[in-house]
Design a protein around this motif. Sequence first.
Motif, short mmCIF file in Angstrom:
data_model
loop_
_atom_site.label_atom_id
_atom_site.label_comp_id
_atom_site.label_asym_id
_atom_site.label_seq_id
_atom_site.Cartn_x
_atom_site.Cartn_y
_atom_site.Cartn_z
N VAL A 96 -9.05 -4.67 -6.85
CA VAL A 96 -10.31 -4.87 -7.58
C VAL A 96 -10.09 -5.75 -8.81
CG1 VAL A 96 -12.11 -3.69 -8.92
CG2 VAL A 96 -11.32 -2.71 -6.74
N SER A 147 -3.04 0.44 -5.15
CA SER A 147 -3.35 -0.82 -4.46
C SER A 147 -4.83 -1.15 -4.55
CB SER A 147 -2.91 -0.74 -2.99
OG SER A 147 -1.51 -0.57 -2.89
N ILE A 148 -5.69 -0.14 -4.46
CA ILE A 148 -7.14 -0.39 -4.58
C ILE A 148 -7.47 -0.91 -5.98
CG2 ILE A 148 -9.39 0.76 -4.67
CD1 ILE A 148 -8.39 2.59 -2.41
N CYS A 149 -6.91 -0.28 -7.00
CA CYS A 149 -7.16 -0.73 -8.39
C CYS A 149 -6.66 -2.16 -8.58
CB CYS A 149 -6.48 0.21 -9.37
SG CYS A 149 -7.18 1.87 -9.43
N PRO A 191 -2.04 4.09 -2.14
CA PRO A 191 -3.39 3.54 -1.90
C PRO A 191 -4.23 3.44 -3.17
CG PRO A 191 -2.80 5.13 -0.21
CD PRO A 191 -1.74 5.21 -1.24
N GLN A 192 -4.16 4.43 -4.03
CA GLN A 192 -4.96 4.40 -5.25
C GLN A 192 -4.57 3.21 -6.12
OE1 GLN A 192 -4.59 7.96 -7.55
NE2 GLN A 192 -6.12 7.37 -9.07
N TRP A 234 0.83 -1.22 0.00
CA TRP A 234 0.00 0.00 0.00
C TRP A 234 0.86 1.26 0.00
CZ3 TRP A 234 -5.32 0.02 -0.50
CH2 TRP A 234 -5.93 -1.25 -0.45
#
Length: 741
Positions: free
Chosen positions: A521, A516-518, A513-514, A510
């Motif tokens: 998903v 890692s989120i993508c 964060p952006q 992380w």
Amino acid sequence: MGPSNEEGPPEPSCPAMYQLDIVLKRGKNLAIRDRTGTSDPYVKFKIAGKEVFRSKTIHKNLNPVWDERICLLVETLRDPLYVKVFDYDFGFQDDFMGSAYLHLESLEHQRTLDVTLDLKDPQYPEHNLGSLELAVNLSPKEGDIRDATMLLRRNWKRSSKCQSMRLSDVHRKSQLWRGIVSISLIEGRSLQPMDANGLSDPYVKFRMGHQKYKSKTIPKTLNPQWREQFDFHLYDEQGGFVDITVWDKDAGKKDDYIGRCTVDLSLLSREHTHKLELPLEDGEGVLVLLVTLTASAAVSISDLSVNMLDDPHERRHILQRYSLWRSFHNLKDVGVVQVKVIRAEGLMAADVTGKSDPFCVVELSNDRLQTHTVYKNLNPEWNKVFTFNVKDIHSVLEVTVYDEDRDRSADFLGKVAIPLLNIQNGERKAYALKSKELTGPTKGVIFLEIDVIFNAVKAGLRTLTPAEQKYIEDEQRVSKQLLLRNFNRVRRCIMFLINTGCYINSCFEWDSPQRSICAFVIFVIVVWNFELYMVPLALLLLLAWNYILIASGKDTRQDVQVVEDLLEDEDEEFDKDDKDTKPGPWEDSRDKNHVLEDMLASWHFEWIKAMVDSEKKGFMNKLYAIQDVCISVQNALDEVASYGERIKNTFNWTVPFLSWLAIVALGLATVIIYFIPLRLIVLAWGVNKFTKKLRDPYTIDNNELLDFLSRVPSDVQVVQFRELKLDPNPSPNKRKKNNPG
């Protein structure tokens, strides 16, 4: 006293010219110059230091029969006819086989005499090198002195058109092959054990005239399975002989001889595959071969005024021959290439007179043709057209310019390498000549016009079969620069994998964060919906994405510049070595300084001499063993780096034809895996593998994926095949970092 009217006896008139008719009959018991116990002799005639005739080459014969007729015009009988015999070695310096003088003053006029010339070596006059048999007729040439002088000038002007035309005819006849000999080396049976463990490490050497082939080595076996296929050119309509020797590979010492055999091609019928089981002479065991003789493909040499693709009818016929409707007819005939060698400009001066005697060699894989020589010229015009059949569209056309030397090997002047897929049809183009390694410029440009016509389906299918191996390869040697270059290439590949792993790990950590989120998903969606067909589909999408980036001007192919810089540094190191060693005007120290010499030179001479005297054999064997290990490491690094670069270059669209072929293959794989159950695909694959040997016991195994990757150029090859910008003031010592066009 007035002048006397008495006249003395008339003096015999001295003719202004003599005609010398020679029949070169045969040679007897000539010297052995090849390992096979034979030679490939040809004869040169010289008068007053000028070459006036060169015979054809008779391959593998110590008692050759030429039966060639020569007519010469000579002005004086004081200069003897100097006869020299050489052994022809394709791609190497020809070996001297002896010489003799024929003193013209001793010949009786207008009478044919049979003459036998005993060949001698001036350095070893006691050696018997055989003899030549000639028939000689010397007759005075009467007529106007001016006509005789013109005839003499025409006869002696070998440095311009006369020599060029004569050599052109000789080359045209001697270079064009009349058929193809396709040989499949299948296996050996019950070979003789040569090692202490009761086994051998056998490999096979083939030779037919100047053509040579060496198989791979099969370790620790007496029943090797080679499964290799290659082709030789058949120059003699009557056939010929293929000499075969079997050897045991020994690291660090001389290889052991196992046995030999010969194939007489005149006994084999055409257009038919013959299975031959050949017992080895001087040894034990049997070799199994498949030999096929086929008619010659369309290969030709002509002048600019006569070439087939300029004829509309002939061009239309060739286009129909390679149309898509004939995609599955004669799969080996992929296409045809026509090369017009126009001229060269600004060549390097290789002779002490400030001139050169350039000729041009055109090579496509193992097909090799050459122009005539233009003497005393740095801006030669050849105006020749060469036609080759294309067996592999991924072949590279190599055009090399040499300087002819009378009694030694030709000097290199420059070279260009042009992949067939890079050719713009019908465009007359100037190519800047490169160095031997194809990494930097040398002096001069060459003007070529090339046309390629091929069938795309045949070319694609040929990509999935083993590439043709070049018979004549440069001798492998250890090079500090080459070892460092290969190490840096492997390091770049490893660093790419490490950076990729670090990028993936940063998603887990992380750091962003952006991102890692993508990633999370995408991971959930892909794993939840994963199907096997998505693997080739993902690769297909990656290829399409890179194509869009390149088409939009965002070229991702920047890594080649790094390799180019490596090659640039390597050239500078070579230049520094050249300067340190101070080679002669025609020598290239890079070719002469073998690693063994470098190692020996690093120790004190007297110490080495003492060691060699005491333990010469063991010491040299250790050095050779070290050299073999270094070459193995060097080649292994090159192979690993090359495969990594080829995979990258496939997705980078370095060769669009191969990338489109990959898209077609991945698209088919996606459709097949999507519609056909996996168990049926695996079952079909297994049945094919298990029954392959039953259906065709002599099939040659191959890996389609590796065969495909072997056609993709590595980063080094990309730099070597890239065209240089034309320099208005070329210099062989000039190096530019941004010279590629």
